[in-house]
Design a protein around this motif. Sequence first.
Motif, short mmCIF file in Angstrom:
data_model
loop_
_atom_site.label_atom_id
_atom_site.label_comp_id
_atom_site.label_asym_id
_atom_site.label_seq_id
_atom_site.Cartn_x
_atom_site.Cartn_y
_atom_site.Cartn_z
N GLY A 13 0.84 -0.88 -0.01
CA GLY A 13 0.00 0.02 -0.15
C GLY A 13 0.92 1.10 -0.07
N LEU A 14 0.25 2.15 0.70
CA LEU A 14 0.95 3.44 0.63
C LEU A 14 1.90 3.86 2.01
N ASP A 15 1.63 2.93 3.04
CA ASP A 15 2.46 3.11 4.26
C ASP A 15 3.52 2.50 4.36
N GLU A 16 3.59 1.18 4.12
CA GLU A 16 4.40 0.26 4.68
C GLU A 16 5.22 -0.37 3.52
N VAL A 17 6.47 -0.86 3.71
CA VAL A 17 7.44 -1.49 2.85
C VAL A 17 8.28 -2.49 3.75
N SER A 18 8.37 -3.87 2.94
CA SER A 18 9.22 -4.82 3.45
C SER A 18 10.41 -4.77 2.72
N LEU A 19 11.53 -4.95 3.38
CA LEU A 19 12.87 -5.00 2.68
C LEU A 19 13.67 -6.38 3.25
N GLU A 20 14.00 -7.14 1.93
CA GLU A 20 14.61 -8.19 1.89
C GLU A 20 16.37 -7.64 1.91
N GLY B 267 49.99 -17.54 -3.72
CA GLY B 267 49.95 -16.31 -4.19
C GLY B 267 48.69 -15.63 -4.34
N ILE B 268 47.51 -16.58 -4.32
CA ILE B 268 46.15 -15.85 -4.30
C ILE B 268 45.93 -15.31 -2.88
N PRO B 269 45.65 -14.11 -2.74
CA PRO B 269 45.03 -13.78 -1.32
C PRO B 269 43.89 -14.33 -0.85
N ILE B 270 43.78 -14.40 0.42
CA ILE B 270 42.21 -14.94 0.95
C ILE B 270 41.35 -13.74 1.20
N ILE B 271 40.32 -14.03 0.78
CA ILE B 271 39.18 -12.82 1.09
C ILE B 271 38.43 -13.22 2.31
N SER B 272 38.39 -12.13 3.38
CA SER B 272 37.63 -12.27 4.26
C SER B 272 36.14 -11.74 4.12
N ASN B 273 35.28 -12.70 4.39
CA ASN B 273 33.90 -12.22 3.92
C ASN B 273 32.99 -12.31 5.47
N THR B 274 32.05 -11.35 5.56
CA THR B 274 31.10 -11.07 6.68
C THR B 274 29.85 -10.86 6.07
N LYS B 275 28.97 -11.74 6.26
CA LYS B 275 27.52 -11.67 5.59
C LYS B 275 26.33 -11.31 6.59
N TYR B 276 25.61 -10.55 5.98
CA TYR B 276 24.24 -10.46 6.95
C TYR B 276 23.02 -10.50 6.23
N THR B 277 22.04 -11.32 6.60
CA THR B 277 20.73 -11.36 5.74
C THR B 277 19.68 -11.05 6.76
N SER B 278 18.86 -10.38 6.45
CA SER B 278 17.75 -10.03 7.34
C SER B 278 16.49 -9.71 6.52
N LYS B 279 15.37 -9.40 7.12
CA LYS B 279 13.98 -8.92 6.43
C LYS B 279 13.48 -8.03 7.43
N VAL B 280 12.87 -6.65 7.17
CA VAL B 280 12.34 -5.78 8.09
C VAL B 280 11.35 -5.20 7.29
N ARG B 281 10.24 -4.68 8.00
CA ARG B 281 9.02 -4.10 7.61
C ARG B 281 8.99 -2.97 8.23
N LEU B 282 8.79 -1.85 7.55
CA LEU B 282 8.60 -0.52 8.12
C LEU B 282 7.74 0.67 7.58
N ARG B 283 7.54 1.75 8.00
CA ARG B 283 6.55 2.49 7.38
C ARG B 283 7.54 3.59 6.45
N THR B 284 7.01 3.92 5.29
CA THR B 284 7.80 4.90 4.39
C THR B 284 8.30 6.05 5.04
#
Length: 513
Positions: free
Chosen positions: A399-406, A421-438
């Motif tokens: 609708g007009l008021d709320e948006v969910s973000l993945e 000779g190939i550098p190691i890549i340090s990786n940090t990952k974050y996954t979430s879902k939030v619903r909020l008003r515009t």
Amino acid sequence: MAWAAPVPAEQLFKDAQKAERAGQILRAYVLYAEAAAADPSNFTYWERAQALRPTASLLKDSEHPANDLPADKIDRTLFGSIADQDADRARKPLPPPQLKVAPGPHDSDLRGDSKSLWEQVASALHLLVLFDTQYQPTKTIHFQLNDADYRETLIALEAATNSFLTPVSERLIFVANDSTQKRTEFDANVAVVIPFSETVSVQELQEVATAVRGTLDMQKIMVDTQRHLILMRDRVTKVRLAEKILEDLLRPHAQVAIDVDILTTDVTSNLSYGLNVPTAFPLVSFVARNYLTSAIPAGFPTFLAFGGGASLLGLGVTSAQLFANVSKSSSETVLSSEVVALNGQPATLHIGDKYPLVTNTYIGGSPTTASSGQVYTPPPTFTFEDLGLVLKVTPWIHGLDEVSLEVDAEFKLLGAGNVDGIPIISNTKYTSKVRLRTGEWAVLSGLMTKTEAITITGMPGLSLIPFLRSNTVSKEDGATLIVLKPHLLILPPTEFPTWRAWSGTETRWAASF
């Protein structure tokens, strides 16, 4: 094993220049790299390859985009090329006439055959009626309708008298018996073309055209992807209804803009106080006076002498210093950016660099040709790894008021170690879902760091007393926040007003008036 004669570096360089002038960036980059490998002493070859490397890395996945719909899934009866004759005929102004009748409800209580009823209703609506020469009136009927506008009145009269009308002008209507033959003879056919956006995919076009054709049983509907036009040919009533359906189905998807802010705050403070007491006392022999210049340590002008004769010694003595120093610093960094995404479609934001990682390289003896004796080393192949913050956001609009973000956030850095000779890549990952008003902020992630160190320097024993030693206190406080705020750009389809239209049955379509 026989080796093929390698291409000279100069020829590779010329071929690369031709490819670059022709706009073939990837091919030019590969040829420049091969020329540099064939002649490592020529820095011009290497410089041209390095100059094209950023552009080549961006084009490597976009020069051959994948088709959004497999060829075997495309309905060939829908897609084709619209003939120039059909396009010209569709562009001619052929708007069907619209009746001009005063709006408002009407009451009808009439008796008579179908011809008489049409004449009475037309007179009440200030219209003129023209009948088909072969029109056959029905038996006397009673037609009663209360609180109905002119459209409802005419539609009800069509059903009651088994007739259909066609507007001739603003005040004139043509009435004939309702039959397939008469509708084919008197119901006007039109052809129209409707443009569509270039961003609409082939799969979406096929679904829309199939839905319209199946719902309204259109005579002809064709999609021209080259001209970005949809051609429709059928009766006026069907075409008008199809235009409204296409307008709704091809309406732009809901769109949202997402503000992405990265806030970083660092506060550093240092406090140094106490007494600087010497911790080392040199012992110097004063017997050989000729060597005192080189024997006395720097910074010790005063000595405490003791002994005598051949055992005259001196103990170096320096002055103590009382000190106090304070320093404090703070810094704030704000990175603001905006990502625009369609409803249900992911959008990606990358903040950082692209780092080349070698995926294939030649290791070992270099192959040589028996004829020329030139050495050729195959150039290495590599990929570009995204370092820094990679943010992937998929919005879902309610609708007009709320948006969910993945949200999928990934943070990559070069590690300290490497493998072959190939550098190691340090990786940090974050996954979430939030619903909020515009218009509201959402904290995606946060990192707070706090460091405190105390350093003590002094003589053993005396260092237990705070003011008889050197004290250094260091504090560091840091905070990093990633926040998101969505706001609508294009409203979702559910927020647009709905419409209704009289369509009739599959064999008896309602007239458009």
